[in-house]
Design a protein around this motif. Structure first.
Motif, short mmCIF file in Angstrom:
data_model
loop_
_atom_site.label_atom_id
_atom_site.label_comp_id
_atom_site.label_asym_id
_atom_site.label_seq_id
_atom_site.Cartn_x
_atom_site.Cartn_y
_atom_site.Cartn_z
N VAL A 96 82.67 45.20 -30.83
CA VAL A 96 81.73 45.29 -31.94
C VAL A 96 82.76 46.41 -33.14
N ALA A 97 83.11 47.38 -32.43
CA ALA A 97 83.68 48.46 -33.41
C ALA A 97 85.00 47.86 -34.05
N SER A 98 85.69 46.94 -33.29
CA SER A 98 86.99 46.39 -33.86
C SER A 98 86.58 45.32 -34.87
N PHE A 99 85.64 44.69 -34.70
CA PHE A 99 85.24 43.74 -35.86
C PHE A 99 84.56 44.26 -36.81
N HIS A 100 84.63 45.47 -37.12
CA HIS A 100 83.96 46.31 -38.24
C HIS A 100 84.31 45.51 -39.54
N THR A 101 85.58 44.69 -39.78
CA THR A 101 85.74 44.31 -41.23
C THR A 101 85.06 43.10 -41.17
N THR A 102 84.94 42.17 -40.25
CA THR A 102 84.09 41.02 -40.30
C THR A 102 82.41 41.20 -40.39
N LEU A 103 81.98 42.32 -39.49
CA LEU A 103 80.52 42.64 -39.68
C LEU A 103 80.44 43.37 -40.78
N GLN A 104 81.25 43.88 -41.62
CA GLN A 104 81.05 44.29 -42.88
C GLN A 104 80.18 43.22 -43.70
N GLU A 105 80.45 42.02 -43.67
CA GLU A 105 79.72 41.18 -44.30
C GLU A 105 78.28 41.26 -44.24
N ILE A 106 77.91 41.43 -43.03
CA ILE A 106 76.26 41.56 -42.46
C ILE A 106 75.85 42.94 -43.20
N ILE A 107 76.91 43.83 -42.92
CA ILE A 107 76.08 45.37 -43.61
C ILE A 107 76.33 45.23 -45.12
N ASP A 137 72.35 48.62 -33.73
CA ASP A 137 73.68 49.15 -33.82
C ASP A 137 74.49 49.43 -35.22
N LEU A 138 74.17 48.33 -35.71
CA LEU A 138 74.75 48.10 -36.87
C LEU A 138 73.91 48.68 -38.11
N ASN A 139 72.79 49.35 -37.73
CA ASN A 139 71.88 50.00 -38.75
C ASN A 139 71.54 48.89 -39.90
N VAL A 140 71.26 47.67 -39.27
CA VAL A 140 70.82 46.79 -40.49
C VAL A 140 69.50 46.17 -40.09
N ARG A 141 68.65 46.63 -39.25
CA ARG A 141 67.25 46.13 -38.84
C ARG A 141 66.44 46.00 -39.99
N GLU A 142 66.40 46.88 -40.86
CA GLU A 142 65.71 47.23 -42.11
C GLU A 142 65.85 46.01 -43.32
N LYS A 143 66.83 45.38 -43.07
CA LYS A 143 67.01 44.49 -44.20
C LYS A 143 66.09 43.36 -43.89
N PRO A 144 65.74 42.60 -45.12
CA PRO A 144 64.64 41.51 -45.16
C PRO A 144 65.49 40.48 -44.25
N THR A 145 64.63 39.77 -43.27
CA THR A 145 65.21 38.90 -42.60
C THR A 145 64.45 37.44 -42.19
#
Ligand SMILES: Nc1nc2c(ncn2[C@@H]2O[C@H](COP(=O)(O)OP(=O)(O)OP(=O)(O)O)[C@@H](O)[C@H]2O)c(=O)[nH]1
Ligand SMILES: [Mg+2]
Length: 435
Positions: free
Chosen positions: A276-287, A316-324
């Motif tokens: 998860v940590a290494s895929f930071h750049t890809t997961l940035q899109e989610i953040i 873990d990515l701190n994005v639970r609060e985003k409208p889903t």
């Protein structure tokens, strides 16, 4: 030294036996289901599954993870079936792997290593490849001792690749190896930072768009839905982790309005943390997304558990609060609606039922995205010179125009806009905010 995890081995169809331990705590996700998933992972990695060994224990054995009796059974099975690899469903300590390999006389890997292997073969873009490599090295650090046992047999081992002088007096081979791996990790992180910077430049012009990201368990149908909505051609496969890179497309939703949608890597239970940590750049899109589309495979017997596993990663990515928006997919395979109704009552206000296969529910999905968009909007009155048709059309595509008036060579628009788009429009000096 990039070949520690030689994936060509896997392509030769390793003959594997799966091992799972049912701990007292693992009640929700039954051990058989967990091993089904492990078998799917093994299959995706190109390994043949010959059998399974399951043990019920209060806690794992320190030395071998499983008990001595089971260990003997496992050894017998390996010999009888002519197996080459044993795959454990849980993460093993480096010492446990060493002990098991010694006792069993064959290769022993765990779920994390298997997932890493799949990632390594599925990575296509330079960014994904670097991210996988980083994860592999991070995984390697605590396990160097095990590697060293192998490497020390070859003359010099990893250290032999270091320049003269890297091996100071009194420095052991293991220390040299550790230092080289750390150096490699630093290099990879630096390269990824550079890619991230380029990515920032590329996405700057996209800022004005309302942006959604697909998230969900691997194989839920994210790429299929993305393709349906955007006429993109993202790789779709009935295998785990088909997608490792982020693809972003402009999608027209109702009212001639546009949003940006990003399809990206799927999640799984027991996802290795360093991955998860290494895929930071890809997961940035989610953040960075304004909202999430959480895709669920409703035909999966453990859709519920998969939702929880995804939510844990989102936490873990701190994005639970985003409208889903919950996207209940593969509805073409669902007969019993009771389970679905329970889910719809538990997971938020925005939900839609879809089938990526048949295309049902796509209009609903667009409508719900539109509703979400409207929720985030505020009304503003803007004065713009008529000569700036580009700005005026941006307001039309990204917002909802309620009224249009003219005052000499100026246009006055009353429009609903999201705060982000309003800010963007106000960046133009020629635009005046009236109210
Ligand atoms: N029956 C059915 N199959 C579907 C549906 N949507 C997707 N699939 C199939 O499910 C499999 C996985 O689809 P993908 O779109 O690759 O899934 P994904 O979520 O992108 O998976 P990863 O990229 O591996 O995380 C493919 O074989 C699809 O054809 C659906 O609504 N119904
Ligand atoms: Mg995909």
């Amino acid at each position: 030294m990039t070949n520690f995890y030689d994936t060509s081995d896997m392509q030769k169809k390793e003959r594997s036996i799966l091992v799972g331990v049912a701990l007292e705590t693992s009640t929700r996700w039954d051990i058989d289901d967990s091993l089904d998933e492990l078998a799917a992972l093994a299959d995706t990695a190109g390994a043949e599954v010959l059998g399974r060994v399951v043990q019920r224990r209060d806690r794992p054995d320190k030395t071998y993870y499983i008990g001595k009796g089971k260990l003997e059974d496992l050894k017998t099975a390996i010999e009888g079936l002519d197996a080459t690899t044993v795959i454990f469903d849980d993460e093993l300590s480096p010492a446990q792997v060493r002990n098991l390999e010694k006792f069993l006389g064959c290769k022993v890997i765990d779920r994390s290593e298997l997932i890493l292997d799949i990632f390594a073969t599925h990575a296509r873009t330079p960014q994904a490849k670097l991210q996988v490599e980083l994860a592999q090295y991070e995984y390697l650090v605590p396990r160097l001792k095990r590697m060293w046992v192998h490497l020390s047999r070859q003359e010099g081992g990893v250290g032999a690749q270091g320049a003269i002088g890297t091996r100071g007096p009194g420095e052991t081979q293991l220390e040299v190896d550790r230092r080289l791996v750390q150096k490699k990790i630093t290099q990879l992180k630096r390269k990824l930072k550079e890619i991230e910077k380029q990515h920032d430049v590329q996405t700057k012009h996209r800022k004005k768009f309302f942006k959604g990201a697909f998230v969900g368990y691997t194989n839920a149908g994210k790429s299929t839905l993305m393709n349906r909505l955007s006429h993109a051609s993202v790789y779709v496969q009935d295998q785990l982790f088909a997608t490792l890179d982020a693809t972003t497309r402009v999608v027209k939703i109702a009212d001639q309005q546009e949003v940006l949608l990003t399809d990206t890597v799927g999640f799984i239970r027991k996802l290795p943390h360093h991955l998860v940590a290494s895929f930071h750049t890809t997961l940035q899109e989610i953040i960075e997304a304004d909202f999430l589309l959480h895709v669920v495979d409703m035909s999966h017997p453990h859709a519920d558990e998969q939702i929880h596993a995804v939510n844990r990663v989102l936490n873990d990515l701190n994005v639970r609060e985003k409208p889903t928006i919950m996207v209940y997919n593969k509805m073409d395979r669902v007969e019993d609606r009771r389970f679905l109704e329970r889910l719809e009552n538990t997971h938020g206000n925005y939900f839609v039922e879809t089938s990526g296969r048949t295309g049902t529910g796509m209009d609903d999905l667009m409508r719900v995205i539109g509703e979400l968009l409207a929720q985030t909007r505020q009304t503003a009155r803007l004065k713009i010179p008529q000569t700036h048709q580009d700005i005026i059309s941006q307001i039309y595509t990204n917002g909802r125009v309620l009224k249009r008036e003219y005052e000499q060579n100026q246009v006055i628009l009353e429009a609903e806009l999201s705060p982000k788009i309003l800010n963007y429009i106000l960046h133009y000096d020629v635009v005046k905010l009236l109210s």
